[in-house]
Motif scaffolding. Structure first.
Motif, PDB file in Angstrom:
ATOM      1  N   PHE A  28      -1.823   4.376   0.213  1.00  0.00           N
ATOM      2  CA  PHE A  28      -3.094   4.899   1.376  1.00  0.00           C
ATOM      3  C   PHE A  28      -1.773   5.753   2.108  1.00  0.00           C
ATOM      4  O   PHE A  28      -0.498   5.858   2.448  1.00  0.00           O
ATOM      5  CB  PHE A  28      -2.460   3.721   1.830  1.00  0.00           C
ATOM      6  CG  PHE A  28      -3.266   2.369   1.290  1.00  0.00           C
ATOM      7  CD1 PHE A  28      -4.428   2.406   0.186  1.00  0.00           C
ATOM      8  CD2 PHE A  28      -4.257   1.382   2.146  1.00  0.00           C
ATOM      9  CE1 PHE A  28      -4.896   2.323  -0.764  1.00  0.00           C
ATOM     10  CE2 PHE A  28      -4.838   0.521   1.397  1.00  0.00           C
ATOM     11  CZ  PHE A  28      -5.590   0.477   0.638  1.00  0.00           C
ATOM     12  N   MET A  42      -7.067   6.214   1.372  1.00  0.00           N
ATOM     13  CA  MET A  42      -6.777   5.064  -0.073  1.00  0.00           C
ATOM     14  C   MET A  42      -7.297   5.122  -1.099  1.00  0.00           C
ATOM     15  O   MET A  42      -8.506   5.877  -1.868  1.00  0.00           O
ATOM     16  CB  MET A  42      -7.906   3.540   0.816  1.00  0.00           C
ATOM     17  CG  MET A  42      -7.150   3.001   1.899  1.00  0.00           C
ATOM     18  SD  MET A  42      -8.749   2.120   2.717  1.00  0.00           S
ATOM     19  CE  MET A  42     -10.405   2.249   2.077  1.00  0.00           C
ATOM     20  N   VAL A  59       1.449  -1.283   0.007  1.00  0.00           N
ATOM     21  CA  VAL A  59      -0.002  -0.204   0.417  1.00  0.00           C
ATOM     22  C   VAL A  59       0.649   1.411   0.346  1.00  0.00           C
ATOM     23  O   VAL A  59       0.249   2.297   0.190  1.00  0.00           O
ATOM     24  CB  VAL A  59      -1.121   0.303   1.358  1.00  0.00           C
ATOM     25  CG1 VAL A  59      -1.554  -0.706   1.082  1.00  0.00           C
ATOM     26  CG2 VAL A  59      -0.056   0.407   2.711  1.00  0.00           C
ATOM     27  N   ASP A  81      -7.766  -5.073  -2.766  1.00  0.00           N
ATOM     28  CA  ASP A  81      -7.547  -3.832  -1.724  1.00  0.00           C
ATOM     29  C   ASP A  81      -9.046  -4.477  -1.498  1.00  0.00           C
ATOM     30  O   ASP A  81      -8.839  -4.330   0.573  1.00  0.00           O
ATOM     31  CB  ASP A  81      -7.885  -3.083  -1.970  1.00  0.00           C
ATOM     32  CG  ASP A  81      -6.195  -1.564  -2.000  1.00  0.00           C
ATOM     33  OD1 ASP A  81      -6.148  -1.326  -3.264  1.00  0.00           O
ATOM     34  OD2 ASP A  81      -4.849  -2.402  -1.742  1.00  0.00           O
TER      35      ASP A  81
END
Length: 127
Positions: free
Chosen positions: A70, A85, A66, A92
């Protein structure tokens, strides 16, 4: 007992964005301090995975999957942690949980440590 309530999950197309929130509260007593706030996720048939961590001083850490997409943040005045996000991918898709540890109690002199989990908020990313 410290309770966590997550919100912000939902269905989004690949490439889209969502922002998760998690608020810590206590019915009787006071949350005196919060140390680490974390977001985990668990996809069907898979183990729970640590996604992001933020310390009380602002230090952050992310899972490789991520990084760059993120962002974890916190508002200490509201005992709240967020997970922004972006560029979401079907991979995900998962149930996202927040986890918080700190100290709480009726009185500061009798405070004790806690480690609490939220109930989870579902994120579904369609391709």
């Amino acid at each position: 007992q410290v309770q966590l309530v997550e919100s912000g999950g939902g269905l989004v197309q690949a490439g889209g964005s969502l922002k998760l929130s998690c608020v810590a509260s206590i019915a009787f007593g006071t949350i005196f301090s919060i140390n680490f706030m974390r977001w985990y996720r668990q996809a069907p048939g898979q183990q729970r995975e640590l996604v992001a961590t933020i310390a009380s001083g602002g230090w952050t850490n992310y899972a490789d999957s991520v990084k760059g997409r993120f962002t974890i943040s916190r508002d200490n005045s509201k005992n709240t942690v967020y997970l922004q996000m972006n560029s979401l991918e079907p991979e995900d898709t998962a149930l996202y949980y927040c986890n918080v540890d700190g100290e709480s109690g009726l009185h500061y002199s009798s405070r004790s440590s806690f480690n609490s989990w939220g109930q989870g908020t579902q994120v579904i990313v369609s391709s």
